[in-house]
Design a protein around this motif. Structure first.
Motif, PDB file in Angstrom:
ATOM      1  N   ARG A  84       5.468 -26.858 -39.232  1.00  0.00           N
ATOM      2  CA  ARG A  84       6.502 -27.084 -38.228  1.00  0.00           C
ATOM      3  C   ARG A  84       6.608 -25.858 -37.339  1.00  0.00           C
ATOM      4  O   ARG A  84       6.351 -24.740 -37.775  1.00  0.00           O
ATOM      5  N   ALA A  85       7.025 -26.109 -36.105  1.00  0.00           N
ATOM      6  CA  ALA A  85       7.258 -25.002 -35.175  1.00  0.00           C
ATOM      7  C   ALA A  85       8.557 -25.274 -34.453  1.00  0.00           C
ATOM      8  O   ALA A  85       8.905 -26.430 -34.191  1.00  0.00           O
ATOM      9  N   GLY A  86       9.275 -24.214 -34.146  1.00  0.00           N
ATOM     10  CA  GLY A  86      10.516 -24.359 -33.414  1.00  0.00           C
ATOM     11  C   GLY A  86      10.865 -23.088 -32.676  1.00  0.00           C
ATOM     12  O   GLY A  86      10.245 -22.035 -32.871  1.00  0.00           O
ATOM     13  N   LEU A  87      11.853 -23.211 -31.837  1.00  0.00           N
ATOM     14  CA  LEU A  87      12.324 -22.098 -31.033  1.00  0.00           C
ATOM     15  C   LEU A  87      13.700 -21.696 -31.535  1.00  0.00           C
ATOM     16  O   LEU A  87      14.593 -22.537 -31.650  1.00  0.00           O
ATOM     17  N   THR A  88      13.885 -20.435 -31.868  1.00  0.00           N
ATOM     18  CA  THR A  88      15.175 -19.943 -32.340  1.00  0.00           C
ATOM     19  C   THR A  88      16.075 -19.627 -31.148  1.00  0.00           C
ATOM     20  O   THR A  88      15.580 -19.511 -30.019  1.00  0.00           O
ATOM     21  N   PRO A  89      17.383 -19.480 -31.362  1.00  0.00           N
ATOM     22  CA  PRO A  89      18.284 -19.181 -30.248  1.00  0.00           C
ATOM     23  C   PRO A  89      17.929 -17.909 -29.470  1.00  0.00           C
ATOM     24  O   PRO A  89      18.211 -17.815 -28.279  1.00  0.00           O
ATOM     25  N   ASP A  90      17.290 -16.950 -30.140  1.00  0.00           N
ATOM     26  CA  ASP A  90      16.917 -15.721 -29.431  1.00  0.00           C
ATOM     27  C   ASP A  90      15.471 -15.766 -28.912  1.00  0.00           C
ATOM     28  O   ASP A  90      14.869 -14.751 -28.617  1.00  0.00           O
ATOM     29  N   HIS A  91      14.929 -16.999 -28.788  1.00  0.00           N
ATOM     30  CA  HIS A  91      13.627 -17.281 -28.182  1.00  0.00           C
ATOM     31  C   HIS A  91      12.424 -16.809 -28.988  1.00  0.00           C
ATOM     32  O   HIS A  91      11.352 -16.592 -28.436  1.00  0.00           O
ATOM     33  N   ARG A  92      12.605 -16.680 -30.301  1.00  0.00           N
ATOM     34  CA  ARG A  92      11.448 -16.458 -31.167  1.00  0.00           C
ATOM     35  C   ARG A  92      10.821 -17.813 -31.472  1.00  0.00           C
ATOM     36  O   ARG A  92      11.531 -18.801 -31.674  1.00  0.00           O
ATOM     37  N   ILE A  93       9.520 -17.857 -31.526  1.00  0.00           N
ATOM     38  CA  ILE A  93       8.798 -19.069 -31.900  1.00  0.00           C
ATOM     39  C   ILE A  93       8.491 -18.947 -33.383  1.00  0.00           C
ATOM     40  O   ILE A  93       7.777 -18.040 -33.806  1.00  0.00           O
ATOM     41  N   ARG A  94       9.068 -19.823 -34.175  1.00  0.00           N
ATOM     42  CA  ARG A  94       8.976 -19.752 -35.633  1.00  0.00           C
ATOM     43  C   ARG A  94       8.059 -20.855 -36.121  1.00  0.00           C
ATOM     44  O   ARG A  94       8.223 -22.014 -35.758  1.00  0.00           O
ATOM     45  N   VAL A  95       7.098 -20.493 -36.953  1.00  0.00           N
ATOM     46  CA  VAL A  95       6.174 -21.452 -37.557  1.00  0.00           C
ATOM     47  C   VAL A  95       6.430 -21.450 -39.055  1.00  0.00           C
ATOM     48  O   VAL A  95       6.541 -20.384 -39.668  1.00  0.00           O
ATOM     49  N   GLY A 127      -3.625 -18.172 -29.428  1.00  0.00           N
ATOM     50  CA  GLY A 127      -3.364 -19.135 -28.362  1.00  0.00           C
ATOM     51  C   GLY A 127      -2.034 -18.893 -27.683  1.00  0.00           C
ATOM     52  O   GLY A 127      -1.929 -18.964 -26.445  1.00  0.00           O
ATOM     53  N   LEU A 128      -0.994 -18.613 -28.463  1.00  0.00           N
ATOM     54  CA  LEU A 128       0.311 -18.329 -27.866  1.00  0.00           C
ATOM     55  C   LEU A 128       0.252 -17.082 -27.002  1.00  0.00           C
ATOM     56  O   LEU A 128       0.813 -17.051 -25.899  1.00  0.00           O
ATOM     57  N   GLU A 129      -0.428 -16.050 -27.490  1.00  0.00           N
ATOM     58  CA  GLU A 129      -0.560 -14.821 -26.704  1.00  0.00           C
ATOM     59  C   GLU A 129      -1.292 -15.093 -25.392  1.00  0.00           C
ATOM     60  O   GLU A 129      -0.896 -14.594 -24.335  1.00  0.00           O
ATOM     61  N   ALA A 130      -2.344 -15.910 -25.444  1.00  0.00           N
ATOM     62  CA  ALA A 130      -3.119 -16.214 -24.241  1.00  0.00           C
ATOM     63  C   ALA A 130      -2.287 -17.008 -23.220  1.00  0.00           C
ATOM     64  O   ALA A 130      -2.559 -16.949 -22.025  1.00  0.00           O
ATOM     65  N   GLU A 131      -1.279 -17.731 -23.703  1.00  0.00           N
ATOM     66  CA  GLU A 131      -0.454 -18.548 -22.816  1.00  0.00           C
ATOM     67  C   GLU A 131       0.876 -17.881 -22.473  1.00  0.00           C
ATOM     68  O   GLU A 131       1.817 -18.552 -22.029  1.00  0.00           O
ATOM     69  N   GLY A 132       0.967 -16.580 -22.662  1.00  0.00           N
ATOM     70  CA  GLY A 132       2.131 -15.844 -22.202  1.00  0.00           C
ATOM     71  C   GLY A 132       3.264 -15.696 -23.186  1.00  0.00           C
ATOM     72  O   GLY A 132       4.315 -15.158 -22.847  1.00  0.00           O
ATOM     73  N   ALA A 133       3.084 -16.190 -24.417  1.00  0.00           N
ATOM     74  CA  ALA A 133       4.131 -16.051 -25.430  1.00  0.00           C
ATOM     75  C   ALA A 133       3.687 -15.035 -26.466  1.00  0.00           C
ATOM     76  O   ALA A 133       3.401 -15.363 -27.602  1.00  0.00           O
ATOM     77  N   ALA A 134       3.602 -13.802 -26.063  1.00  0.00           N
ATOM     78  CA  ALA A 134       3.165 -12.725 -26.964  1.00  0.00           C
ATOM     79  C   ALA A 134       4.298 -12.345 -27.898  1.00  0.00           C
ATOM     80  O   ALA A 134       5.439 -12.763 -27.733  1.00  0.00           O
ATOM     81  N   TRP A 135       3.978 -11.534 -28.876  1.00  0.00           N
ATOM     82  CA  TRP A 135       5.003 -11.073 -29.813  1.00  0.00           C
ATOM     83  C   TRP A 135       5.604  -9.769 -29.311  1.00  0.00           C
ATOM     84  O   TRP A 135       4.898  -8.808 -29.042  1.00  0.00           O
ATOM     85  N   THR A 136       6.895  -9.759 -29.189  1.00  0.00           N
ATOM     86  CA  THR A 136       7.653  -8.530 -28.972  1.00  0.00           C
ATOM     87  C   THR A 136       8.818  -8.571 -29.951  1.00  0.00           C
ATOM     88  O   THR A 136       9.537  -9.575 -30.003  1.00  0.00           O
ATOM     89  N   PRO A 137       8.955  -7.569 -30.774  1.00  0.00           N
ATOM     90  CA  PRO A 137      10.057  -7.586 -31.750  1.00  0.00           C
ATOM     91  C   PRO A 137      11.399  -7.669 -31.044  1.00  0.00           C
ATOM     92  O   PRO A 137      11.555  -7.141 -29.947  1.00  0.00           O
ATOM     93  N   PRO A 138      12.382  -8.353 -31.671  1.00  0.00           N
ATOM     94  CA  PRO A 138      13.706  -8.419 -31.063  1.00  0.00           C
ATOM     95  C   PRO A 138      14.343  -7.039 -30.976  1.00  0.00           C
ATOM     96  O   PRO A 138      14.075  -6.176 -31.806  1.00  0.00           O
ATOM     97  N   ALA A 139      15.156  -6.868 -29.976  1.00  0.00           N
ATOM     98  CA  ALA A 139      15.871  -5.585 -29.823  1.00  0.00           C
ATOM     99  C   ALA A 139      16.876  -5.458 -30.957  1.00  0.00           C
ATOM    100  O   ALA A 139      17.508  -6.415 -31.367  1.00  0.00           O
ATOM    101  N   ALA A 140      17.012  -4.255 -31.458  1.00  0.00           N
ATOM    102  CA  ALA A 140      17.933  -4.012 -32.583  1.00  0.00           C
ATOM    103  C   ALA A 140      19.371  -3.933 -32.105  1.00  0.00           C
ATOM    104  O   ALA A 140      19.707  -3.692 -31.024  1.00  0.00           O
TER     105      ALA A 140
END
Length: 140
Positions: A84-95, A127-140
């Motif tokens: 499953r994949a989803g989008l969290t409220p803080d725009h993280r893509i969770r698998v 694939g996500l990185e190639a399509e502009g959804a790279a990983w950036t850790p959430p701000a603390a």
């Protein structure tokens, strides 16, 4: 039966992992390619989740948010059966995925399940990185 405590687990003499609390599902956190992953051990196997990517902020110069949202929309149809994949409220893509453990749960079967998950996850991260959804850790 005497056990050795190991975090949320009790380890039996034969190496079997048991929850230390009867009502708890022991979990462990680990990182893969800089992303937070969580594994929860249950009676039916292990549930594993990873923060795969993040939708870029509107403040990110040159970020293509539409392309990243489109990538997220297509992701569930591309994942293996049962994932499953989803989008969290803080725009993280969770698998997320579940995996049975072969034999009694022990360190070897648990690590093997985690390795299978992250190696299967790798092409989707690329694939996500190639399509502009790279990983950036959430701000603390």
């Amino acid at each position: 039966m005497e056990t050795i405590p190991l975090g949320p687990f009790a380890v039996t003499p034969d190496g079997t992992l048991l929850p230390r609390a009867a009502d708890a599902a022991p979990a462990l956190d680990f990182a893969w390619r800089g992303r937070r992953c969580t594994a929860r051990l249950g009676p039916d196997g292990v549930r594993i989740a990873a923060d795969a990517a993040r939708i870029p902020s509107t403040a990110d110069a040159g970020a293509n948010r539409r392309q990243a949202f489109d990538a997220v929309a297509r992701l569930p149809g591309r994942l293996p059966a049962g994932w499953r994949a989803g989008l969290t409220p803080d725009h993280r893509i969770r698998v997320e995925a579940s995996a049975p453990l072969r034999g009694p749960a022990n360190a070897t079967t648990l690590v093997a399940a985690l390795v299978r998950f992250v190696l299967s996850l790798d092409p989707y991260l690329d694939g996500l990185e190639a399509e502009g959804a790279a990983w950036t850790p959430p701000a603390a």
